[in-house]
Design a protein around this motif. Structure first.
Motif, PDB file in Angstrom:
ATOM      1  N   GLY A   1     -28.647 -18.979  48.879  1.00  0.00           N
ATOM      2  CA  GLY A   1     -27.386 -19.091  49.614  1.00  0.00           C
ATOM      3  C   GLY A   1     -26.235 -19.594  48.763  1.00  0.00           C
ATOM      4  N   SER A   2     -26.377 -19.530  47.448  1.00  0.00           N
ATOM      5  CA  SER A   2     -25.266 -19.925  46.577  1.00  0.00           C
ATOM      6  C   SER A   2     -24.371 -18.719  46.336  1.00  0.00           C
ATOM      7  N   ASP A   3     -23.072 -18.902  46.493  1.00  0.00           N
ATOM      8  CA  ASP A   3     -22.134 -17.800  46.269  1.00  0.00           C
ATOM      9  C   ASP A   3     -22.087 -17.425  44.791  1.00  0.00           C
ATOM     10  N   LYS A   4     -21.596 -16.218  44.538  1.00  0.00           N
ATOM     11  CA  LYS A   4     -21.547 -15.672  43.176  1.00  0.00           C
ATOM     12  C   LYS A   4     -20.738 -16.549  42.220  1.00  0.00           C
ATOM     13  N   ASP A   5     -19.714 -17.200  42.739  1.00  0.00           N
ATOM     14  CA  ASP A   5     -18.836 -17.994  41.850  1.00  0.00           C
ATOM     15  C   ASP A   5     -19.282 -19.455  41.728  1.00  0.00           C
ATOM     16  N   VAL A   6     -20.409 -19.793  42.308  1.00  0.00           N
ATOM     17  CA  VAL A   6     -20.919 -21.176  42.239  1.00  0.00           C
ATOM     18  C   VAL A   6     -21.668 -21.385  40.922  1.00  0.00           C
TER      19      VAL A   6
ATOM     20  N   SER B   1     -30.061 -14.071  38.986  1.00  0.00           N
ATOM     21  CA  SER B   1     -29.071 -15.079  38.581  1.00  0.00           C
ATOM     22  C   SER B   1     -29.097 -15.148  37.061  1.00  0.00           C
TER      23      SER B   1
ATOM     24  N   TYR C   1     -25.932 -19.635  37.467  1.00  0.00           N
ATOM     25  CA  TYR C   1     -24.716 -19.047  38.029  1.00  0.00           C
ATOM     26  C   TYR C   1     -24.920 -17.549  38.244  1.00  0.00           C
TER      27      TYR C   1
ATOM     28  N   SER D   1     -26.953 -13.438  42.894  1.00  0.00           N
ATOM     29  CA  SER D   1     -26.798 -12.305  43.799  1.00  0.00           C
ATOM     30  C   SER D   1     -26.913 -12.822  45.239  1.00  0.00           C
ATOM     31  N   GLU D   2     -26.466 -12.011  46.167  1.00  0.00           N
ATOM     32  CA  GLU D   2     -26.433 -12.481  47.560  1.00  0.00           C
ATOM     33  C   GLU D   2     -27.818 -12.845  48.077  1.00  0.00           C
TER      34      GLU D   2
END
Ligand code: TYD
Length: 139
Positions: free
Chosen positions: A41-46, A67, A100, A103-104
């Protein structure tokens, strides 16, 4: 350090029912597994991680999705792609790591050699650089 970070391919026992990947402590990876956690659940820009550990070694596996992991020892840097469920990256102690570009559907499984202890985390990058240059005898 960075040169000790490496991708590990795990044994697969898939058959016509599907895939099965095996990770045995002290056999497929170079430590006994004391702790398991996973990140999703981490966004792409995190950017996650952003720390080094005095004692803990880790193996990171994207059991779903993809990732990237950037490793840094204060001298050298390297980027690894985690993009297959049977491939993990081994991270020795004292390496700085950023995870970082998630992916979704990314589920990043983390196997650790130690129980959680906030005191063994180095979370300030300048402090980390000082520790590393001292350990190299540069200060
Ligand atoms: P954090 O170290 O920031 O996650 P990551 O570096 O993997 O992105 O951890 C987030 C929070 O969870 C932080 O408050 C510490 C806590 N935590 C535990 O309590 N136990 C654990 O094993 C881990 C990895 C984190």
């Amino acid at each position: 350090m960075v040169e000790d970070c490496r991708l590990i391919e795990f044994p697969q026992k898939g058959d016509d029912r599907g895939h099965l990947v095996i990770v045995e402590g002290n056999q497929d990876i170079p430590f006994d597994i004391k702790r398991v956690f996973y990140i999703y659940g981490s966004d792409k820009d995190v950017i996650r991680g952003r720390h080094a550990n005095y004692h803990s070694e880790f193996v990171l596996i994207n059991v779903a999705g993809t990732s990237k992991v950037k490793v840094d020892d204060g001298k050298n840097r390297k980027i690894f792609n985690l993009d297959r469920p049977h491939i993990g990256i081994y991270l020795p102690k004292l390496v700085w790591k950023d995870m970082y570009d998630f992916s979704e559907n990314s589920v990043l499984l983390c196997l650790a050699s130690e129980h959680y202890d906030a005191k063994e985390y180095i979370r300030d990058y300048d402090t980390y650089l000082e520790i590393m240059s001292k350990s190299r005898g540069e200060k």
